[in-house]
Every structure is written in structure tokens, then in C-alpha cells.
Write a protein that holds these residues in place. Structure first.
Motif, short mmCIF file in Angstrom:
data_model
loop_
_atom_site.label_atom_id
_atom_site.label_comp_id
_atom_site.label_asym_id
_atom_site.label_seq_id
_atom_site.Cartn_x
_atom_site.Cartn_y
_atom_site.Cartn_z
N LEU A 284 0.83 -1.21 0.00
CA LEU A 284 0.00 0.00 0.00
C LEU A 284 0.86 1.26 0.00
N GLN A 285 1.93 1.25 0.78
CA GLN A 285 2.82 2.40 0.82
C GLN A 285 3.46 2.63 -0.55
N ALA A 286 3.80 1.56 -1.23
CA ALA A 286 4.44 1.68 -2.54
C ALA A 286 3.46 2.18 -3.61
N ILE A 287 2.23 1.72 -3.57
CA ILE A 287 1.29 2.12 -4.62
C ILE A 287 0.60 3.44 -4.36
N SER A 288 0.54 3.84 -3.11
CA SER A 288 -0.21 5.06 -2.81
C SER A 288 0.65 6.31 -2.77
N GLY A 289 1.92 6.14 -2.54
CA GLY A 289 2.81 7.29 -2.47
C GLY A 289 2.49 8.19 -1.29
N GLU A 290 3.03 9.38 -1.34
CA GLU A 290 2.89 10.33 -0.24
C GLU A 290 1.46 10.82 -0.05
#
Length: 143
Positions: free
Chosen positions: A91-97
Motif C-alpha cells: 500500500l505504501q508503494a502504490i499510494s505514495g505520499e
């Protein structure tokens, strides 16, 4: 109204159960959706063993149909609750900041074990753990 999105690998076991458990606990105070990182079970009902585990706890998981996560779902949610660390990392990788502050683990500091490929007692234990975890999600600032 708080908007929660629960996420696991396939939206086949853990996240759909979390969705109905959170909805039962908090009622109209929340809107809860669930999704999976992969679309393997897209439009399919929940795992039969999880449906049975839900039934044992007085919940009906039969209406559920799996869906893969979208950016629109992430935009919709106030909080995105990953069932395990691997899902959180994805999720962190696909959603970004843009969505980073919304992301967290469902149980805060530990994973909800994936019961896939295991006996029914693993599904029952998973459901009990998820239901107990519902107490963590309202009345506090969540990621």
C-alpha cells in the motif's frame, strides 16, 4: 462519519471479515469497505471457511464479493487498515505520499495471520482476532 478501508491480499478472508465486524461494532458511526491487493478472486464470494467462521460469531459474510483496490478507494478512505505488514508495504508503494498518513496496520503493531491453506480452526482464530481488534478503530486518530 468515519470512512475505513480494510485491505488484505485478495479480499477473500481477512479484510471482508474486518469490514463486517467493524460495521457491526460501530454501526452508523462508520462506513467500511474492503479490498484486496490482487484481483484473483474478483467478484467471488468470501472463502467458505471464513463465511463459516463469521457465522459462528453471528455475522453474515455471504453477500461479500471480492474486489481489487483502486486509487479511488484510497481517496475515499479516512483510514486504510492493512491486515499485515506485507500488505502495508505494498500500500505504501502504490499510494505514495498522497495517502501515507492514512495507512496503518489493523492491529497497530502486529499482523493478522493469513489463514489461507489452513484448517478451519485457523479461520476461526483469525475471525476472533479481527473481531477483538475492532475496539482499536474508533475514538482515536488512525493512520
Amino acid at each position: 462519519m468515519r470512512k475505513l478501508l480494510t485491505v488484505c491480499l485478495g479480499n477473500y478472508c481477512r479484510s471482508p471479515f474486518a469490514q463486517i465486524a467493524l460495521t457491526r461494532r460501530y454501526g452508523a458511526a462508520v462506513a467500511v469497505r474492503s479490498a484486496g491487493l490482487i484481483g484473483k478472486w474478483q467478484d467471488q464470494p468470501a472463502n467458505p471457511s471464513m463465511i463459516n467462521a463469521a457465522r459462528r460469531l453471528g455475522l453474515d459474510l455471504t453477500p461479500h464479493r471480492a474486489q481489487q483496490i483502486t486509487l479511488e478507494m484510497l481517496d475515499w478512505a479516512d483510514s486504510v487498515l492493512a491486515m499485515d505488514s506485507a500488505a502495508l508495504e505494498t500500500l505504501q508503494a502504490i499510494s505514495g505520499e498522497a495517502h501515507a498518513r492514512k495507512l496503518g496496520l489493523y492491529l497497530r503493531d502486529r499482523d493478522v495471520p493469513d489463514p489461507m491453506g489452513q484448517r478451519d480452526d485457523a479461520f476461526n482464530d483469525c475471525a476472533v482476532l479481527i473481531e477483538a481488534g475492532t475496539a482499536l478503530h474508533l475514538g482515536r486518530d488512525l493512520p
